[in-house]
Design a protein around this motif. Structure first.
Motif, PDB file in Angstrom:
ATOM      1  N   TYR A 216       0.932  -1.214   0.053  1.00  0.00           N
ATOM      2  CA  TYR A 216      -0.058   0.166  -0.181  1.00  0.00           C
ATOM      3  C   TYR A 216       0.759   1.183  -0.035  1.00  0.00           C
ATOM      4  O   TYR A 216       0.779   2.176  -0.746  1.00  0.00           O
ATOM      5  CB  TYR A 216      -0.965  -0.070   1.220  1.00  0.00           C
ATOM      6  CG  TYR A 216      -1.750   1.235   1.459  1.00  0.00           C
ATOM      7  CD1 TYR A 216      -2.792   1.516   0.581  1.00  0.00           C
ATOM      8  CD2 TYR A 216      -1.338   2.206   2.334  1.00  0.00           C
ATOM      9  CE1 TYR A 216      -3.452   2.701   0.595  1.00  0.00           C
ATOM     10  CE2 TYR A 216      -1.739   3.458   2.444  1.00  0.00           C
ATOM     11  CZ  TYR A 216      -3.199   3.692   1.621  1.00  0.00           C
ATOM     12  OH  TYR A 216      -3.764   4.763   1.819  1.00  0.00           O
ATOM     13  N   PHE A 217       2.056   1.187   0.977  1.00  0.00           N
ATOM     14  CA  PHE A 217       2.627   2.467   0.926  1.00  0.00           C
ATOM     15  C   PHE A 217       3.318   2.641  -0.288  1.00  0.00           C
ATOM     16  O   PHE A 217       3.941   3.817  -0.767  1.00  0.00           O
ATOM     17  CB  PHE A 217       3.791   2.172   2.178  1.00  0.00           C
ATOM     18  CG  PHE A 217       2.829   2.682   3.617  1.00  0.00           C
ATOM     19  CD1 PHE A 217       2.597   4.060   3.934  1.00  0.00           C
ATOM     20  CD2 PHE A 217       2.681   1.522   4.330  1.00  0.00           C
ATOM     21  CE1 PHE A 217       1.903   4.110   5.011  1.00  0.00           C
ATOM     22  CE2 PHE A 217       1.839   2.178   5.586  1.00  0.00           C
ATOM     23  CZ  PHE A 217       1.642   3.427   5.983  1.00  0.00           C
ATOM     24  N   SER A 220       1.222   3.908  -3.052  1.00  0.00           N
ATOM     25  CA  SER A 220       0.806   5.082  -2.943  1.00  0.00           C
ATOM     26  C   SER A 220       1.689   6.118  -2.876  1.00  0.00           C
ATOM     27  O   SER A 220       1.468   7.252  -3.234  1.00  0.00           O
ATOM     28  CB  SER A 220       0.364   5.320  -1.291  1.00  0.00           C
ATOM     29  OG  SER A 220       1.446   5.013  -0.300  1.00  0.00           O
ATOM     30  N   LYS A 221       3.080   6.123  -3.007  1.00  0.00           N
ATOM     31  CA  LYS A 221       4.152   6.953  -3.277  1.00  0.00           C
ATOM     32  C   LYS A 221       4.222   7.058  -4.827  1.00  0.00           C
ATOM     33  O   LYS A 221       4.803   7.940  -5.339  1.00  0.00           O
ATOM     34  CB  LYS A 221       5.576   6.397  -2.509  1.00  0.00           C
ATOM     35  CG  LYS A 221       5.474   6.580  -1.258  1.00  0.00           C
ATOM     36  CD  LYS A 221       6.983   6.328  -0.709  1.00  0.00           C
ATOM     37  CE  LYS A 221       6.836   6.162   0.900  1.00  0.00           C
ATOM     38  NZ  LYS A 221       8.096   5.607   1.389  1.00  0.00           N
TER      39      LYS A 221
END
Length: 221
Positions: A216-217, A220-221
């Motif tokens: 997710y992280f 998301s970047k």
């Protein structure tokens, strides 16, 4: 049958026959000769009574089935002895003259001998019947002993079978104990496997969540 009883029995029969002959001859005598003969007969009667007492004591010490047969014989011998005693009393109380002796020689003597012979015959017949009964009792006793031996053999076989069953029962108890212990071990293993499944499931879940968070992280970047 007791060998001692048979010895006494033989002595009594011989003595009884001898006394019967003496009674027959004494009835023909008179005076001192008659008294002397009667005295001899009385002594013989005492001996006969002593033999009967000995036979009675010997018979009563034997087994019940044999004792019953011998006591039946004794009743015959006692009856025979009582007849002899009656003859002695009759002869002792009778004072015969020459004419009476002649009549007795012609008729009474023959009757006395006939009666004595009949008594001996009846006694011999009774003895024969009692001997047959003794033989049947011996055969019955033989069968009883054989049956007893068979019973003992069966009891021994049953005892051996009982020991075998007890041994088998003990073995089964041992098997039951082993099965119980095995069941406990399997139950414990099953519980541990269930716990391990939950632990592994929890770890996998944590890992999946961690991977999802990382992805997710990154995305998301």
């Amino acid at each position: 049958m007791s060998a001692t009883f048979e010895v006494y029995e033989k002595q009594y029969c011989e003595l009884s026959a001898n006394l019967a002959k003496k009674c027959s001859s004494a009835s023909l005598l008179d005076g001192e000769q008659k008294k002397q003969k009667i005295s001899e007969i009385n002594a013989g009667v005492d001996q006969a009574e002593a033999l009967i007492r000995k036979m009675d004591l010997e018979a009563r010490g034997l087994q019940p089935n044999v004792k019953a047969v011998l006591l039946a014989k004794l009743r015959e011998y006692k009856s025979d002895l009582n007849n002899l005693k009656s003859d002695v009393k009759r002869i002792a109380s009778t004072n015969l003259n020459q004419a009476a002796r002649d009549d007795l020689l012609e008729s009474g003597m023959a009757d006395t001998l006939a009666v004595s012979a009949n008594q001996r015959d009846r006694l011999l017949m009774s003895t024969g019947k009692l001997n047959n009964s003794s033989n049947r009792i011996r055969e019955s006793r033989k069968v009883m002993l054989e049956t007893e031996e068979l019973g003992v053999s069966l009891l021994q076989d049953l005892h051996q079978q009982r020991q075998s069953l007890l041994h088998a029962n003990n073995t089964l108890h041992g098997v039951d104990d082993n099965i119980g212990r095995s069941r406990k071990i399997i139950t414990n293993m099953s519980r541990r496997m269930n716990r391990n499944k939950w632990v592994i499931g929890a770890i996998i879940t944590v890992l999946v969540i961690a991977i999802a968070v990382i992805l997710y992280f990154k995305l998301s970047k």
